[in-house]
Scaffold this motif. Structure first.
Motif, PDB file in Angstrom:
ATOM      1  N   ARG A 183      85.958  84.419  19.321  1.00 16.48           N
ATOM      2  CA  ARG A 183      85.415  85.853  19.433  1.00 16.48           C
ATOM      3  C   ARG A 183      85.623  86.635  18.089  1.00 16.48           C
ATOM      4  O   ARG A 183      86.722  86.997  17.699  1.00 16.48           O
ATOM      5  CB  ARG A 183      85.926  86.662  20.533  1.00 16.48           C
ATOM      6  CG  ARG A 183      85.500  88.075  20.776  1.00 16.48           C
ATOM      7  CD  ARG A 183      86.006  88.702  21.923  1.00 16.48           C
ATOM      8  NE  ARG A 183      87.270  88.384  22.434  1.00 16.48           N
ATOM      9  CZ  ARG A 183      88.276  89.230  21.962  1.00 16.48           C
ATOM     10  NH1 ARG A 183      87.975  90.310  21.212  1.00 16.48           N
ATOM     11  NH2 ARG A 183      89.593  88.877  22.499  1.00 16.48           N
ATOM     12  N   GLN A 184      84.549  86.690  17.222  1.00 21.52           N
ATOM     13  CA  GLN A 184      84.750  87.186  15.767  1.00 21.52           C
ATOM     14  C   GLN A 184      84.147  88.747  15.840  1.00 21.52           C
ATOM     15  O   GLN A 184      83.339  89.085  16.429  1.00 21.52           O
ATOM     16  CB  GLN A 184      83.735  86.314  14.889  1.00 21.52           C
ATOM     17  CG  GLN A 184      84.051  86.728  13.385  1.00 21.52           C
ATOM     18  CD  GLN A 184      83.062  85.967  12.569  1.00 21.52           C
ATOM     19  OE1 GLN A 184      83.589  85.200  11.842  1.00 21.52           O
ATOM     20  NE2 GLN A 184      81.697  85.919  12.614  1.00 21.52           N
ATOM     21  N   LYS A 185      84.942  89.605  14.976  1.00 20.55           N
ATOM     22  CA  LYS A 185      84.745  90.876  14.425  1.00 20.55           C
ATOM     23  C   LYS A 185      84.841  90.965  13.193  1.00 20.55           C
ATOM     24  O   LYS A 185      85.896  90.642  12.291  1.00 20.55           O
ATOM     25  CB  LYS A 185      85.868  91.658  15.193  1.00 20.55           C
ATOM     26  CG  LYS A 185      85.335  93.294  14.751  1.00 20.55           C
ATOM     27  CD  LYS A 185      86.580  94.284  15.344  1.00 20.55           C
ATOM     28  CE  LYS A 185      86.536  94.347  16.619  1.00 20.55           C
ATOM     29  NZ  LYS A 185      85.711  95.153  17.393  1.00 20.55           N
ATOM     30  N   GLY A 222      87.479  97.359  -4.620  1.00 18.57           N
ATOM     31  CA  GLY A 222      88.190  96.504  -3.674  1.00 18.57           C
ATOM     32  C   GLY A 222      87.400  96.818  -2.330  1.00 18.57           C
ATOM     33  O   GLY A 222      87.956  96.509  -1.176  1.00 18.57           O
ATOM     34  N   ARG A 223      86.093  96.946  -2.466  1.00 20.84           N
ATOM     35  CA  ARG A 223      85.317  97.018  -1.194  1.00 20.84           C
ATOM     36  C   ARG A 223      85.349  95.569  -0.656  1.00 20.84           C
ATOM     37  O   ARG A 223      85.413  94.583  -1.293  1.00 20.84           O
ATOM     38  CB  ARG A 223      83.952  97.228  -1.537  1.00 20.84           C
ATOM     39  CG  ARG A 223      83.256  96.394  -2.245  1.00 20.84           C
ATOM     40  CD  ARG A 223      81.716  96.916  -2.586  1.00 20.84           C
ATOM     41  NE  ARG A 223      81.021  95.695  -3.628  1.00 20.84           N
ATOM     42  CZ  ARG A 223      79.477  96.028  -3.635  1.00 20.84           C
ATOM     43  NH1 ARG A 223      79.219  96.964  -3.357  1.00 20.84           N
ATOM     44  NH2 ARG A 223      79.056  95.031  -4.617  1.00 20.84           N
ATOM     45  N   SER A 224      85.345  95.599   0.830  1.00 21.50           N
ATOM     46  CA  SER A 224      85.683  94.317   1.364  1.00 21.50           C
ATOM     47  C   SER A 224      85.017  93.994   2.787  1.00 21.50           C
ATOM     48  O   SER A 224      84.262  94.975   3.327  1.00 21.50           O
ATOM     49  CB  SER A 224      87.335  94.104   1.688  1.00 21.50           C
ATOM     50  OG  SER A 224      87.726  94.744   0.432  1.00 21.50           O
ATOM     51  N   ILE A 225      85.169  92.895   3.360  1.00 31.55           N
ATOM     52  CA  ILE A 225      84.537  92.555   4.717  1.00 31.55           C
ATOM     53  C   ILE A 225      85.816  92.051   5.422  1.00 31.55           C
ATOM     54  O   ILE A 225      86.361  90.951   5.133  1.00 31.55           O
ATOM     55  CB  ILE A 225      83.276  91.534   4.962  1.00 31.55           C
ATOM     56  CG1 ILE A 225      82.363  92.158   3.858  1.00 31.55           C
ATOM     57  CG2 ILE A 225      83.367  91.245   6.204  1.00 31.55           C
ATOM     58  CD1 ILE A 225      81.127  91.362   4.031  1.00 31.55           C
ATOM     59  N   LEU A 226      86.416  92.476   6.299  1.00 31.45           N
ATOM     60  CA  LEU A 226      87.648  92.131   7.178  1.00 31.45           C
ATOM     61  C   LEU A 226      87.213  91.482   8.389  1.00 31.45           C
ATOM     62  O   LEU A 226      86.110  91.749   8.932  1.00 31.45           O
ATOM     63  CB  LEU A 226      88.338  93.364   7.625  1.00 31.45           C
ATOM     64  CG  LEU A 226      89.515  93.100   8.458  1.00 31.45           C
ATOM     65  CD1 LEU A 226      90.741  92.234   7.710  1.00 31.45           C
ATOM     66  CD2 LEU A 226      90.202  94.412   9.233  1.00 31.45           C
ATOM     67  N   ILE A 227      87.468  90.213   8.572  1.00 29.59           N
ATOM     68  CA  ILE A 227      86.976  89.097   9.305  1.00 29.59           C
ATOM     69  C   ILE A 227      88.418  88.936  10.375  1.00 29.59           C
ATOM     70  O   ILE A 227      89.350  88.631   9.850  1.00 29.59           O
ATOM     71  CB  ILE A 227      86.609  87.938   8.880  1.00 29.59           C
ATOM     72  CG1 ILE A 227      85.477  88.154   7.818  1.00 29.59           C
ATOM     73  CG2 ILE A 227      86.271  86.988   9.925  1.00 29.59           C
ATOM     74  CD1 ILE A 227      85.227  87.134   6.802  1.00 29.59           C
ATOM     75  N   LEU A 228      88.056  89.339  11.480  1.00 28.54           N
ATOM     76  CA  LEU A 228      88.918  89.123  12.645  1.00 28.54           C
ATOM     77  C   LEU A 228      88.634  88.064  13.431  1.00 28.54           C
ATOM     78  O   LEU A 228      87.481  87.951  13.966  1.00 28.54           O
ATOM     79  CB  LEU A 228      89.238  90.500  13.284  1.00 28.54           C
ATOM     80  CG  LEU A 228      89.662  91.574  12.288  1.00 28.54           C
ATOM     81  CD1 LEU A 228      89.229  92.900  12.836  1.00 28.54           C
ATOM     82  CD2 LEU A 228      91.019  91.630  12.089  1.00 28.54           C
ATOM     83  N   GLY A 229      89.618  87.399  14.501  1.00 32.09           N
ATOM     84  CA  GLY A 229      89.130  86.630  15.379  1.00 32.09           C
ATOM     85  C   GLY A 229      90.137  86.543  16.453  1.00 32.09           C
ATOM     86  O   GLY A 229      91.575  86.525  16.354  1.00 32.09           O
ATOM     87  N   GLU A 230      89.672  86.000  17.552  1.00 35.73           N
ATOM     88  CA  GLU A 230      90.429  85.588  18.681  1.00 35.73           C
ATOM     89  C   GLU A 230      89.827  84.179  19.364  1.00 35.73           C
ATOM     90  O   GLU A 230      88.688  84.254  19.359  1.00 35.73           O
ATOM     91  CB  GLU A 230      90.750  86.397  20.021  1.00 35.73           C
ATOM     92  CG  GLU A 230      91.283  88.002  19.431  1.00 35.73           C
ATOM     93  CD  GLU A 230      92.836  87.788  19.314  1.00 35.73           C
ATOM     94  OE1 GLU A 230      93.418  86.715  19.651  1.00 35.73           O
ATOM     95  OE2 GLU A 230      93.443  88.676  18.856  1.00 35.73           O
ATOM     96  N   GLU A 285      80.016  97.264  11.447  1.00 38.70           N
ATOM     97  CA  GLU A 285      80.904  96.437  12.351  1.00 38.70           C
ATOM     98  C   GLU A 285      79.928  95.439  13.039  1.00 38.70           C
ATOM     99  O   GLU A 285      78.754  95.991  13.672  1.00 38.70           O
ATOM    100  CB  GLU A 285      81.747  97.069  13.405  1.00 38.70           C
ATOM    101  CG  GLU A 285      82.469  96.320  14.153  1.00 38.70           C
ATOM    102  CD  GLU A 285      83.293  97.107  15.195  1.00 38.70           C
ATOM    103  OE1 GLU A 285      83.892  98.052  14.802  1.00 38.70           O
ATOM    104  OE2 GLU A 285      83.487  96.718  16.404  1.00 38.70           O
ATOM    105  N   ILE A 286      80.327  94.000  13.095  1.00 40.21           N
ATOM    106  CA  ILE A 286      79.503  92.916  13.600  1.00 40.21           C
ATOM    107  C   ILE A 286      80.545  92.140  14.689  1.00 40.21           C
ATOM    108  O   ILE A 286      81.541  91.954  14.112  1.00 40.21           O
ATOM    109  CB  ILE A 286      78.986  92.128  12.620  1.00 40.21           C
ATOM    110  CG1 ILE A 286      77.755  92.930  11.624  1.00 40.21           C
ATOM    111  CG2 ILE A 286      78.146  90.803  13.407  1.00 40.21           C
ATOM    112  CD1 ILE A 286      77.497  92.010  10.913  1.00 40.21           C
ATOM    113  N   ASN A 287      80.019  92.180  15.740  1.00 38.28           N
ATOM    114  CA  ASN A 287      80.830  91.493  16.930  1.00 38.28           C
ATOM    115  C   ASN A 287      80.103  90.147  17.431  1.00 38.28           C
ATOM    116  O   ASN A 287      78.819  90.317  17.756  1.00 38.28           O
ATOM    117  CB  ASN A 287      81.128  92.296  18.007  1.00 38.28           C
ATOM    118  CG  ASN A 287      82.397  93.334  17.661  1.00 38.28           C
ATOM    119  OD1 ASN A 287      83.418  92.927  17.416  1.00 38.28           O
ATOM    120  ND2 ASN A 287      81.842  94.421  17.336  1.00 38.28           N
TER     121      ASN A 287
END
Length: 445
Positions: A183-185, A222-230, A285-287
């Protein structure tokens, strides 16, 4: 017969006599030979840590020894790759407790580098999940090490770049999963300050990593894309995915065909790439639900992607700074931007607490960047080294191909203890590498 070999960065390239073994007694014979050597897995460390005039490859020593699919214990020979392990454990509902950004490394190499992943702030590095391992010393003696048995040797081997002996067997704990999906955000950050705040906001996520634009200046520095996951649960996936929730990903790999000309990579092409990569996420934001492969191993899809950097190769520069040294992160990124040396691959993560003898991770921010080999690069990296030390940071030996001994001394407070253990178990320097000689971890003979 000697052949030319290099690790993943294709720098440096050396001539080496490579020998292999399938059975333990064959390894005994190889070790009894008085010629110095270093053990080598799949050559996926970036620099010269597993290079020597004589290398002993572990790749044929790759058998699964036991797998307790009820309790999640896995035991294997050291030459098996993470890719091979995943093919066994995922269909049974288990996953690696820690994995780096490629699955094409051996478990022995993973331990020698004490690899970390996107979950270090939660789960630590791979050594935190090892129950025990076997190792053959330079004396040909076989020892079993664990956090409580031969604990000092255990600690010096985890992150010790293979200098204490040849790891032959590893037993470790796995992580339970309900599905093979993530499950990615993804969340866009307009600048470094917002990214740091997002890391804090989402600190309870198991997996987190950020792609960062190291060339952008001004308000969008420093613009970025933070990638999170479970790991996704059964309840979180759709009906079609629920029919085979532990399916292995279908591999459709691409081969990067040739070494690219050196002129292709410059600050203009990197700027163009960074613009397009940041712009690809149209929403803030993308989920979504994705396979574990693109989440953990996005570059593995392109075989030989290291050819992008041309025949001269590249170095990956990875450092860690303490959490209170955020200004150091800004200063280093500014120097990189001023130099016009932005990297396609620029990855920022947050490490949790870890106190080890020689392992790389410690609590703080870690940034990894790729730089193609070109005139003046090594002098510039020496300059960055001074900034890393100024802010009490250190470099990752598994990525290193060029740092000077004083950089290692300044970054690792227990280095002398590590050296004394190498001397105790490898007294004649039989186990040595190009890196260990360069960093004065072994005496040049």
């Amino acid at each position: 017969m000697k052949t030319k070999i290099a690790n993943w960065g294709n720098y440096p390239v050396i001539e080496s006599k490579e020998e292999r073994f399938v059975f333990a007694d064959q390894l005994d014979t190889l070790i009894k030979d008085q010629q110095p050597f270093i053990a080598r897995g799949n050559g996926r460390c970036y620099g010269d840590a597993s290079l020597s005039a004589r290398t002993i490859s572990t790749l044929k020593f790759d058998k699964v020894l036991s797998f307790n699919a009820d309790a999640g214990f896995f035991e294997c020979q050291s030459g098996i790759t993470l890719d091979q392990i995943l093919a066994v454990i995922v269909p049974k509902g288990w996953f690696l407790p820690v994995t780096p950004g490629t699955k094409f490394i051996t478990i022995g190499g993973a331990l020698a580098s004490d690899v970390h992943g996107k979950n270090h702030h939660v789960d630590g590095s791979i050594s935190n999940h090892v129950i025990e391992f076997d190792m053959v010393l330079a004396s040909d003696e076989v020892v079993t090490c664990s956090p409580v048995n031969n604990s000092e040797l255990f600690e010096a081997t985890c992150g010790g770049m293979g200098l204490t002996g040849v790891i032959t067997r590893v037993k470790f704990r796995l992580k339970k999963i309900e599905t093979s999906l993530i499950r990615q955000k993804q969340v866009k950050a307009a600048n470094l300050q917002e990214l740091i705040e997002l890391f804090d906001t989402y600190k309870d996520y198991t997996y987190s990593v950020a792609w960062i634009d190291c060339l952008k200046k001004g308000a969008h520095f420093g613009r970025s894309i933070l990638i999170l996951g479970e790991h996704a649960t059964i309840a979180e996936v759709n009906e079609n995915q629920r029919s085979n929730p532990l399916a292995l990903p279908v591999n459709k790999q691409i081969v990067f065909p040739i070494n690219m000309p050196g002129w292709v990579l410059n600050k203009f092409t990197v700027k163009a790439f960074n613009f397009l990569y940041y712009a690809k996420n149209l929403k803030k934001e993308i989920n979504n639900i994705v396979s574990y492969e693109p989440f953990f191993y996005p570059l593995d899809k392109v075989l030989h992607w290291n050819r992008l950097y041309g025949k001269k190769g590249f170095v990956q520069y990875q450092f860690v700074l303490p959490l209170n040294a955020r200004q150091g992160l800004v200063e280093i990124m500014n120097r990189i931007s001023d130099e016009g040396l932005g990297s396609f691959l620029a990855v920022l993560k947050v490490f949790g607490k870890q106190e080890s003898m020689i392992s790389f991770p410690k609590e703080g921010y870690t940034l990894a960047l790729d730089f193609p080999i070109r005139k003046g690069l090594l002098d510039f990296l020496d300059e960055l080294d001074e900034l890393v030390l100024k802010y009490n940071g250190r470099l990752y030996m598994s990525k290193d191909a060029r740092m000077k001994p004083q950089m290692l001394t300044g970054g690792y407070p227990e280095l002398e203890k590590f050296k004394s253990i190498i001397k105790r178990y490898n007294p004649d320097g039989k186990i040595r590498s190009v890196q260990s000689d360069r960093l004065l971890l072994t005496e040049i003979k």
